[in-house]
Each structure stands twice: as structure tokens, then as C-alpha cells.
Design an enzyme around this catalytic site. Structure first.
Site, PDB file in Angstrom:
ATOM      1  N   GLU A 244      16.779   3.610  50.005  1.00  0.00           N
ATOM      2  CA  GLU A 244      17.047   5.376  50.668  1.00  0.00           C
ATOM      3  C   GLU A 244      17.448   6.063  49.724  1.00  0.00           C
ATOM      4  O   GLU A 244      18.645   5.701  49.205  1.00  0.00           O
ATOM      5  CB  GLU A 244      17.828   5.197  51.995  1.00  0.00           C
ATOM      6  CG  GLU A 244      17.633   6.552  52.581  1.00  0.00           C
ATOM      7  CD  GLU A 244      17.902   6.537  53.845  1.00  0.00           C
ATOM      8  OE1 GLU A 244      18.145   5.482  54.814  1.00  0.00           O
ATOM      9  OE2 GLU A 244      18.316   7.500  54.576  1.00  0.00           O
TER      10      GLU A 244
ATOM     11  N   ASP B  42      18.006   3.287  63.814  1.00  0.00           N
ATOM     12  CA  ASP B  42      18.973   3.857  64.685  1.00  0.00           C
ATOM     13  C   ASP B  42      18.852   5.378  64.245  1.00  0.00           C
ATOM     14  O   ASP B  42      19.797   6.056  64.694  1.00  0.00           O
ATOM     15  CB  ASP B  42      20.140   2.969  64.194  1.00  0.00           C
ATOM     16  CG  ASP B  42      20.683   3.176  62.788  1.00  0.00           C
ATOM     17  OD1 ASP B  42      19.882   3.577  61.866  1.00  0.00           O
ATOM     18  OD2 ASP B  42      21.682   2.745  62.657  1.00  0.00           O
TER      19      ASP B  42
HETATM   20  O1  KIV Z   1      17.016   4.622  60.895  1.00  0.00           O
HETATM   21  C1  KIV Z   1      15.947   4.827  60.360  1.00  0.00           C
HETATM   22  O2  KIV Z   1      15.170   5.412  60.710  1.00  0.00           O
HETATM   23  C2  KIV Z   1      16.088   4.166  59.005  1.00  0.00           C
HETATM   24  C3  KIV Z   1      15.136   4.704  58.052  1.00  0.00           C
HETATM   25  C4  KIV Z   1      15.651   6.027  57.510  1.00  0.00           C
HETATM   26  C5  KIV Z   1      14.648   3.658  56.916  1.00  0.00           C
HETATM   27  O3  KIV Z   1      16.710   3.274  58.811  1.00  0.00           O
END
Ligand code: KIV
Length: 271
Positions: free
Chosen positions: A174, A41
């Protein structure tokens, strides 16, 4: 051969898992070497121009997932359930199935013990789930390094074990301190995928726009830039504009012409 969830689980401790985000067909085709394409997202920021991920809808994620599926990639496709799409077990199952119909092989959702039941319900409905701990962009007030204090680390490790028990096949970590990411990685049997969480995770994920040096609004310390594509693109666009303005484009090689006799005939007809 297309990658499966089992292939990804088996890679733990054997081979590092590579993950990049993907939102469209062209770019996904170029990323066929990566193990997992994450339809994140983060699309809200890098594709739709929002300030964060909170305005992203199910319809957005379905559209991006369809585009990635159309690349016929061999990578495993994992799509983020956007905010407000997994508030209870029923909505989580319905929305996960919509993403699978669009082409996802698995879904990802954010949170620890508070989403354990939801994860189990989605998994039991037949859709594999990837967890996401540490910084949770859908709810975070600010983006900061997680698990710096020992009590936060204890709670993170506990959350990881609970997610594993709920049936996730891997967990994104993260912006977790590398020491704690290593402890989590050792504490669970499923692979951890780090973003800003150090070298000791079982795999790594980056947002493709960061990694190619295309996204200029935010430049996270952890995102290694393998190219400086924004400069390359800007230079190419400036050259195009100059060429058109100065009548250097199109050239003969970019141009279609009539046969000479047809042209003569036409000229006679229109005088
Ligand atoms: O939305 C995304 O790109 C993610 C990554 C940062 C792990 O969740």
C-alpha cells in the site's frame, strides 16, 4: 469455477490479478469478474462511517464476510483480521477460523517481521494468509507514501521476504513508491497486489467505493474513479423526492388495484 489460493499464486507473471473490496451481497454479485474480493476493514470508513479502520471489530468483519459469502461469488474471498484480533498466535488462529466459518477462504493481516510468527501459526492451522506491507492503516499515524528513502526500501524488501518465508500466499503493497514495489515484486515468488504502488505489481486492489466514485470524504490520488456514482445517486434521490412531493410517483404502473366489481361491493358495504 471458484478461484482458489493456488490459482492466485499461479497468476504471478502470467496474468494481472484483480482485487476489489466487498462488504455486501448485492455489490459482490456485480463483481463476479474480479479474482479476489477483499472484505477489507476499510469497511469501517466506507460502510460504518468511522474516521479510520481502528474501531472495526471481529463481529463487524464476520457480518460483512457472511454477506459477501451469501453472494455465492466465484472470486476468492479474503477477509481482513481487524486491529487487536491477532495480538498473539492463539487469538490470531481463533479469529481467523471465525472468519473462515463466516465464509472467508483466507485472511489478511498488516505488518512485517513483527507478525511473522503469527502468520506462520495461522497458516499452519490451515488458514491461508495474505500479508500487507507499506502503509499500514491500522497503526499509521498519517497516510503517506512509503519507501521513499533507500533504508526504508531495504527494510520493506526484507519484510516481504520474511513474510514469504512465513507462508503468505501474496502481499498487498500500500502506497509504496513504484520503483520499490517493482523490486519487491521481483524479490518474491508470491504475487504482490498494489494499491497506490504503481503498475509493476502482480495485481491491483481498490476500495470499491473509491473506484465507483461513491466515497467523498477522502479521494486518494491513486484511486481511479471509473464512475461518479455519488452524483448519480444524489440526482436520483433528488428526483425521487421531487416526484413524491409533486405527486408524480407512484404512477399507474407501480400501483395495485382491486377488481372493479369488488370495489363496488366494498363501496356499498362501507356506506
Ligand atoms: O481494508 C482495505 O480495504 C484494505 C485495502 C486498502 C488493501 O486493506
Amino acid at each position: 469455477m471458484p478461484k482458489t489460493v493456488s490459482n492466485i499464486i499461479e497468476m504471478k507473471s502470467r496474468e494481472k490479478i484483480t482485487v476489489l473490496t466487498g462488504y455486501d451481497s448485492t455489490m459482490t454479485t456485480l463483481c463476479d469478474k474480479v479474482d479476489v474480493i477483499l472484505v477489507g476493514d476499510s469497511a469501517g470508513m466506507v460502510m460504518l462511517g468511522y474516521d479510520d479502520t481502528r474501531d472495526v471489530t471481529m463481529d463487524d468483519m464476520i457480518r460483512f464476510t457472511t454477506a459477501v459469502r451469501n453472494a455465492k461469488t466465484n472470486s476468492l474471498i479474503v477477509t481482513d483480521l481487524p486491529i487487536n484480533s491477532y495480538e498473539n498466535e492463539d487469538s490470531a488462529i481463533t479469529n481467523s477460523k471465525r472468519l473462515v466459518e463466516a465464509g472467508a477462504h483466507a485472511v489478511k493481516l498488516e505488518g512485517g517481521k513483527e507478525v511473522a510468527k503469527i502468520i506462520k501459526a495461522v497458516k499452519d492451522s490451515g488458514v491461508p494468509v495474505m500479508g500487507h506491507l507499506g502503509l499500514l492503516p491500522q497503526t499509521a499515524e498519517k497516510y503517506s507514501v512509503q519507501a521513499k528513502k533507500s533504508e526504508d526500501a531495504v527494510s520493506l524488501i526484507e519484510d516481504a521476504k520474511i513474510l514469504e518465508g512465513s507462508g503468505v500466499f501474496s502481499i498487498v503493497l500500500e502506497m509504496v513508491t513504484s520503483d520499490v514495489a517493482e523490486l519487491v515484486t521481483k524479490a518474491v515468488k508470491i504475487p504482490t497486489i498494489g494499491i497506490g504502488s504503481g503498475i509493476n505489481c502482480d495485481g491491483q486492489v481498490l476500495v470499491i467505493h473509491d473506484m465507483l466514485g461513491m466515497f467523498e470524504k477522502i479521494k486518494p490520488k491513486f484511486a481511479k474513479r471509473y464512475l461518479n456514482l455519488s452524483d448519480e445517486i444524489r440526482n436520483a434521490v433528488n428526483s425521487y423526492v421531487k416526484d413524491v412531493k409533486e405527486e408524480r410517483f407512484p404512477e399507474q404502473e407501480h400501483t395495485f388495484s382491486m377488481e372493479k366489481d369488488e370495489l363496488e361491493k366494498l363501496e356499498k358495504e362501507i356506506v
